[in-house]
Design a protein around this motif. Structure first.
Motif, PDB file in Angstrom:
ATOM      1  N   ASP A   1      -2.859   3.604  -8.503  1.00  0.00           N
ATOM      2  CA  ASP A   1      -4.233   3.569  -7.998  1.00  0.00           C
ATOM      3  C   ASP A   1      -4.528   2.209  -7.363  1.00  0.00           C
ATOM      4  O   ASP A   1      -4.435   1.176  -8.024  1.00  0.00           O
ATOM      5  N   ARG A   2      -4.896   2.219  -6.087  1.00  0.00           N
ATOM      6  CA  ARG A   2      -5.254   0.988  -5.393  1.00  0.00           C
ATOM      7  C   ARG A   2      -6.633   1.136  -4.733  1.00  0.00           C
ATOM      8  O   ARG A   2      -6.955   0.424  -3.783  1.00  0.00           O
ATOM      9  N   SER A   3      -7.435   2.047  -5.266  1.00  0.00           N
ATOM     10  CA  SER A   3      -8.739   2.319  -4.662  1.00  0.00           C
ATOM     11  C   SER A   3      -9.661   1.105  -4.713  1.00  0.00           C
ATOM     12  O   SER A   3     -10.589   0.988  -3.917  1.00  0.00           O
ATOM     13  N   HIS A   4      -9.422   0.193  -5.662  1.00  0.00           N
ATOM     14  CA  HIS A   4     -10.261  -1.002  -5.790  1.00  0.00           C
ATOM     15  C   HIS A   4      -9.775  -2.146  -4.909  1.00  0.00           C
ATOM     16  O   HIS A   4     -10.332  -3.225  -4.941  1.00  0.00           O
ATOM     17  N   ARG A   5      -8.750  -1.902  -4.110  1.00  0.00           N
ATOM     18  CA  ARG A   5      -8.208  -2.951  -3.236  1.00  0.00           C
ATOM     19  C   ARG A   5      -8.869  -2.845  -1.864  1.00  0.00           C
ATOM     20  O   ARG A   5      -8.356  -2.216  -0.948  1.00  0.00           O
ATOM     21  N   VAL A   6     -10.017  -3.486  -1.716  1.00  0.00           N
ATOM     22  CA  VAL A   6     -10.722  -3.474  -0.440  1.00  0.00           C
ATOM     23  C   VAL A   6     -10.123  -4.520   0.491  1.00  0.00           C
ATOM     24  O   VAL A   6      -9.918  -4.275   1.684  1.00  0.00           O
ATOM     25  N   ARG A   7      -9.849  -5.708  -0.051  1.00  0.00           N
ATOM     26  CA  ARG A   7      -9.197  -6.786   0.696  1.00  0.00           C
ATOM     27  C   ARG A   7      -8.016  -7.310  -0.114  1.00  0.00           C
ATOM     28  O   ARG A   7      -7.884  -7.030  -1.306  1.00  0.00           O
TER      29      ARG A   7
ATOM     30  N   CYS B   1       2.536   1.788  -3.359  1.00  0.00           N
ATOM     31  CA  CYS B   1       1.568   2.284  -4.344  1.00  0.00           C
ATOM     32  C   CYS B   1       1.344   3.777  -4.158  1.00  0.00           C
ATOM     33  O   CYS B   1       1.285   4.540  -5.137  1.00  0.00           O
TER      34      CYS B   1
ATOM     35  N   LEU C   1      -5.044  -9.482  -7.776  1.00  0.00           N
ATOM     36  CA  LEU C   1      -5.050  -8.024  -7.679  1.00  0.00           C
ATOM     37  C   LEU C   1      -3.739  -7.514  -7.101  1.00  0.00           C
ATOM     38  O   LEU C   1      -3.143  -6.555  -7.617  1.00  0.00           O
ATOM     39  N   ASP C   2      -3.264  -8.152  -6.042  1.00  0.00           N
ATOM     40  CA  ASP C   2      -2.010  -7.718  -5.437  1.00  0.00           C
ATOM     41  C   ASP C   2      -0.832  -7.935  -6.383  1.00  0.00           C
ATOM     42  O   ASP C   2       0.119  -7.137  -6.399  1.00  0.00           O
TER      43      ASP C   2
ATOM     44  N   ASP D   1       0.823  -1.206   0.000  1.00  0.00           N
ATOM     45  CA  ASP D   1       0.000   0.000   0.000  1.00  0.00           C
ATOM     46  C   ASP D   1       0.863   1.263   0.000  1.00  0.00           C
ATOM     47  O   ASP D   1       0.606   2.216  -0.737  1.00  0.00           O
TER      48      ASP D   1
END
Length: 227
Positions: free
Chosen positions: A143-149, A137, A154-155, A134
């Protein structure tokens, strides 16, 4: 050069105590550019998911119940990995789980010589800073706004962008362009300028000039050099 950026999700922190891999996500890079090829799989760990781990990645027992076991998907994974270098963040952790799973189903471990650890690179490049995915980034404007978990694929996608920045970033494109561009610089030959010789001018004061200077000095009242 082909490289694979990957990430894993697990039931816990230590494969030696029985923790298992439940997800792996891989991104293919060629010359540090994503090709669009990925590998992603979930695995049934054959053990209950601790609530602490589920809170991190959201993968519970019900979701994983119908997923294949690792040994059922290992050949597809190994085919994708091939013999490429493997990039991970805190790579000792991910390599530990990957090699434990490979060993459990009779496959050779992945050599640590193939390991590229972005955490170690980040610590060298930014000593004293925060080195989580995090934080990196944020540092590089990814942009990591879509990384909720946490999620392995994704990672891995985020880490691929971080890895490119850590190893040269946008400068990579400039370097590749330079390899295909020949720059010719013309340097004019040095030619010294010829100058006409001039005899030195007389610089000593004449008798008349010395007399005028003496007369002027005598008009001064209390000059500093007499005090």
């Amino acid at each position: 050069m082909r490289e694979i950026v990957f990430d894993t999700e697990t039931t816990g922190l230590d494969p030696r105590s029985g923790d298992r891999m439940v997800e792996i996500g891989c991104i293919e890079l060629v010359n540090r550019v994503p090709t669009g090829r990925t590998f992603h799989a979930y695995f049934n760990p054959d053990r209950p998911m601790p609530i602490e781990a589920e809170q991190v990645h959201g993968l519970g027992d019900a979701f994983l119940a119908d997923k294949p076991r690792f040994h059922e998907g290992v050949l597809d994974l190994l085919e994708f990995l091939a013999d490429s270098p493997l990039v991970a963040h805190n790579a000792q952790f991910d390599f530990g789980f990957l090699n434990c799973e490979l060993g459990a189903c009779g496959h050779p471990e992945v050599s640590l010589e193939r390991m590229i650890d972005t955490l170690a690179i980040a610590r060298r490049r930014h000593p004293g800073a925060k080195h989580s995915l995090d934080s990196l980034c944020t540092r590089y404007g990814i942009d990591r706004s879509h990384r909720v978990r946490h999620g392995a694929l994704l990672d891995a996608e985020l880490l691929a962008q971080v890895y490119v920045e850590l190893t040269g970033g946008r400068q990579i494109g400039l370097e590749l362009a330079a390899q295909h561009t020949e720059t010719v610089i013309e340097i004019a030959a040095f030619a010294p300028t010829r100058r006409e010789f001039r005899a030195p001018r007389p610089h000593a004061a004449s008798a008349e000039e010395l007399a005028r200077h003496k007369a002027f000095v005598e008009t001064l009242e209390s000059p500093l050099w007499t005090s």
